[in-house]
Design a protein around this motif. Structure first.
Motif, short mmCIF file in Angstrom:
data_model
loop_
_atom_site.label_atom_id
_atom_site.label_comp_id
_atom_site.label_asym_id
_atom_site.label_seq_id
_atom_site.Cartn_x
_atom_site.Cartn_y
_atom_site.Cartn_z
N PHE A 146 0.89 -1.20 -0.09
CA PHE A 146 0.15 0.06 0.01
C PHE A 146 0.90 1.11 -0.06
O PHE A 146 0.42 2.28 0.23
CB PHE A 146 -1.18 0.03 1.05
CG PHE A 146 -2.11 -1.01 1.22
CD1 PHE A 146 -3.26 -0.54 0.48
CD2 PHE A 146 -2.00 -2.08 1.78
CE1 PHE A 146 -4.21 -1.73 0.19
CE2 PHE A 146 -2.90 -3.36 1.57
CZ PHE A 146 -3.89 -2.97 0.89
N ARG A 147 2.26 0.88 -0.41
CA ARG A 147 2.97 2.31 -0.43
C ARG A 147 3.29 2.63 -1.92
O ARG A 147 2.80 2.05 -2.78
CB ARG A 147 4.33 1.85 0.20
CG ARG A 147 4.40 1.50 1.47
CD ARG A 147 5.69 0.88 2.02
NE ARG A 147 6.98 1.43 1.77
CZ ARG A 147 7.71 2.67 2.62
NH1 ARG A 147 6.96 2.86 3.56
NH2 ARG A 147 8.45 3.10 2.09
N GLY A 148 3.53 3.94 -1.98
CA GLY A 148 3.87 4.38 -3.16
C GLY A 148 2.90 5.38 -3.99
O GLY A 148 1.92 5.39 -3.66
N PRO A 149 3.58 6.04 -5.15
CA PRO A 149 2.47 6.98 -5.62
C PRO A 149 1.45 6.31 -6.35
O PRO A 149 1.73 5.28 -7.11
CB PRO A 149 3.42 7.76 -6.43
CG PRO A 149 4.71 6.96 -6.83
CD PRO A 149 4.97 6.15 -5.61
N GLY A 150 0.34 6.73 -6.28
CA GLY A 150 -0.91 6.21 -7.01
C GLY A 150 -1.66 5.14 -6.29
O GLY A 150 -2.70 4.50 -6.91
N VAL A 151 -0.99 4.84 -5.18
CA VAL A 151 -1.70 3.80 -4.49
C VAL A 151 -3.10 4.13 -4.03
O VAL A 151 -4.01 3.58 -4.06
CB VAL A 151 -0.84 3.28 -3.51
CG1 VAL A 151 -1.49 2.00 -2.52
CG2 VAL A 151 0.34 2.57 -3.97
N ASP A 152 -3.28 5.38 -3.60
CA ASP A 152 -4.65 5.59 -3.10
C ASP A 152 -5.49 5.69 -4.11
O ASP A 152 -6.77 5.31 -3.75
CB ASP A 152 -4.43 7.34 -2.49
CG ASP A 152 -3.47 7.41 -1.30
OD1 ASP A 152 -3.25 6.10 -0.51
OD2 ASP A 152 -3.30 8.48 -0.76
N ALA A 153 -5.44 6.25 -5.17
CA ALA A 153 -6.22 6.26 -6.42
C ALA A 153 -6.68 5.18 -6.56
O ALA A 153 -7.93 4.70 -7.19
CB ALA A 153 -5.79 7.08 -7.52
N GLY A 154 -5.93 3.93 -6.78
CA GLY A 154 -6.15 2.70 -7.11
C GLY A 154 -6.69 1.65 -6.21
O GLY A 154 -6.80 0.46 -6.49
N THR A 155 -6.86 2.10 -4.92
CA THR A 155 -7.57 1.29 -3.88
C THR A 155 -8.57 1.69 -3.36
O THR A 155 -9.09 2.78 -2.85
CB THR A 155 -6.18 1.49 -2.61
OG1 THR A 155 -4.90 1.04 -3.08
CG2 THR A 155 -6.47 0.51 -1.61
N THR A 156 -9.36 0.57 -3.38
CA THR A 156 -11.06 0.81 -2.75
C THR A 156 -10.88 0.39 -1.23
O THR A 156 -10.02 -0.37 -0.90
CB THR A 156 -11.68 -0.28 -3.65
OG1 THR A 156 -11.53 -1.49 -3.40
CG2 THR A 156 -11.52 -0.01 -5.21
N ALA A 157 -11.93 0.66 -0.74
CA ALA A 157 -12.43 0.33 0.48
C ALA A 157 -12.22 -1.36 0.81
O ALA A 157 -11.83 -1.81 1.61
CB ALA A 157 -13.55 0.84 1.03
N ASP A 158 -12.72 -1.81 -0.26
CA ASP A 158 -12.79 -3.42 -0.36
C ASP A 158 -11.35 -4.09 -0.31
O ASP A 158 -10.99 -4.96 0.20
CB ASP A 158 -13.68 -3.82 -1.60
CG ASP A 158 -15.11 -3.91 -0.96
OD1 ASP A 158 -15.57 -3.63 -0.06
OD2 ASP A 158 -15.88 -3.93 -2.20
N ASP A 159 -10.52 -3.31 -1.12
CA ASP A 159 -9.27 -3.84 -1.20
C ASP A 159 -8.35 -3.59 0.32
O ASP A 159 -7.89 -4.58 0.83
CB ASP A 159 -8.32 -2.90 -2.08
CG ASP A 159 -8.65 -2.93 -3.47
OD1 ASP A 159 -9.25 -4.07 -3.77
OD2 ASP A 159 -8.36 -1.86 -4.13
#
Length: 279
Positions: A146-159
């Motif tokens: 869950f680290r690194g650029p772009g992780v937030d945008a590509g991570t859902t609550a379910d993830d």
């Protein structure tokens, strides 16, 4: 606002930086013991809190900002070990605790505890680490993903919830039940907590523990390591190395226990903490 858990432990709060800092305790006189969590929440300490109180100690298991039941939200800047250590020092100050205090840390909370000791943010009388991050043992792969650029945008609550469920189930080892897993996962149903947890994952950096080693090797403060032997990431080999290289350190191995050994052997761990903190 306070509430009592079914075990008789009180959940209450104090204001830190204008936001509610939630913590578990037993309100009584006695030497304070500060209990810090890492990528989980104060729930990891619940199995031993009552026993510590029965021994005359005053346990304080705080939820770090943005996590557990505490208000606020962590960012990459505020989720680092040094910043969290400063926040913990302010939490203790708000409770008007002065003088020496015993500290125990689990997971990344162990890094915060080590930082408090080395940098004199608190007068730490004794330090206990329970399956703590040490050396370069962290971040673990299930956190590092869950680290690194772009992780937030590509991570859902379910993830996040699915990853946390998998991690909690493994960490509880033989103590994993559906009810207990759900109990541990409950805070992550809030989006603010999920974002705070991802910030902690993003800020995780082993240099924060590696940089402390020279000072730890000079430290004369008594230290106790309590380690679930079946932890796949904070392996017992790291604890053995710490005990051999850092003076005034004792290691207690907990067989058939994982990353949260307080759930696997609460009586044994409580007894060890009581003996250590009251020595």
């Amino acid at each position: 606002m306070s509430e009592t858990t079914e075990t008789g432990v009180l959940r209450t709060a104090v204001q830190v930086d204008g936001e509610k800092a939630s913590y578990l305790t037993v309100e009584q006189d006695g030497p304070a013991v500060l209990l810090l969590h890492g990528t989980y929440w104060s729930r990891v300490w619940l199995p031993v809190l009552g026993r510590l109180a029965e021994a005359g100690l005053r346990p304080l298991a705080v939820d770090l900002p943005g996590l557990g039941r505490s208000e606020g939200e962590l960012t990459l800047e505020t989720a680092t070990v040094p910043v969290l250590a400063d926040w913990v020092a302010r939490f203790v100050s708000e409770l008007q605790i002065s003088g020496p205090i015993a500290v125990a840390g689990h997971d990344i909370g162990g890094a915060v505890a080590q930082h408090l000791l080395v940098h004199d943010r608190l007068e730490v009388s004794r330090l206990a680490l329970v399956n703590s991050v040490t050396y370069d043992s962290w971040p673990a792969p299930h956190v590092a993903r869950f680290r690194g650029p772009g992780v937030d945008a590509g991570t859902t609550a379910d993830d996040v919830l699915a990853a946390r469920r998998q991690a909690v189930t493994a960490a509880l080892a033989g103590a994993a039940t559906e009810r207990r897993i759900a109990d541990y996962l409950d805070p992550w149903t809030a989006s603010r907590v999920r974002r705070s947890w991802m910030a902690m994952a993003g800020a995780a950096d082993s240099r924060y523990t590696l940089d402390l080693l020279p000072a730890l090797q000079r430290s004369t403060t008594p230290k106790l390591l309590i380690w679930g032997e079946d932890d796949a990431f904070e392996t017992v080999e790291y604890a053995e190395r710490f005990a051999s290289e850092i003076p005034h350190t004792t290691l207690l191995r907990i067989p058939d226990a994982g990353h949260i050994p307080t759930e696997n052997a609460p009586s044994q761990i409580a007894r060890a903490l009581i003996d250590f903190f009251t020595a």
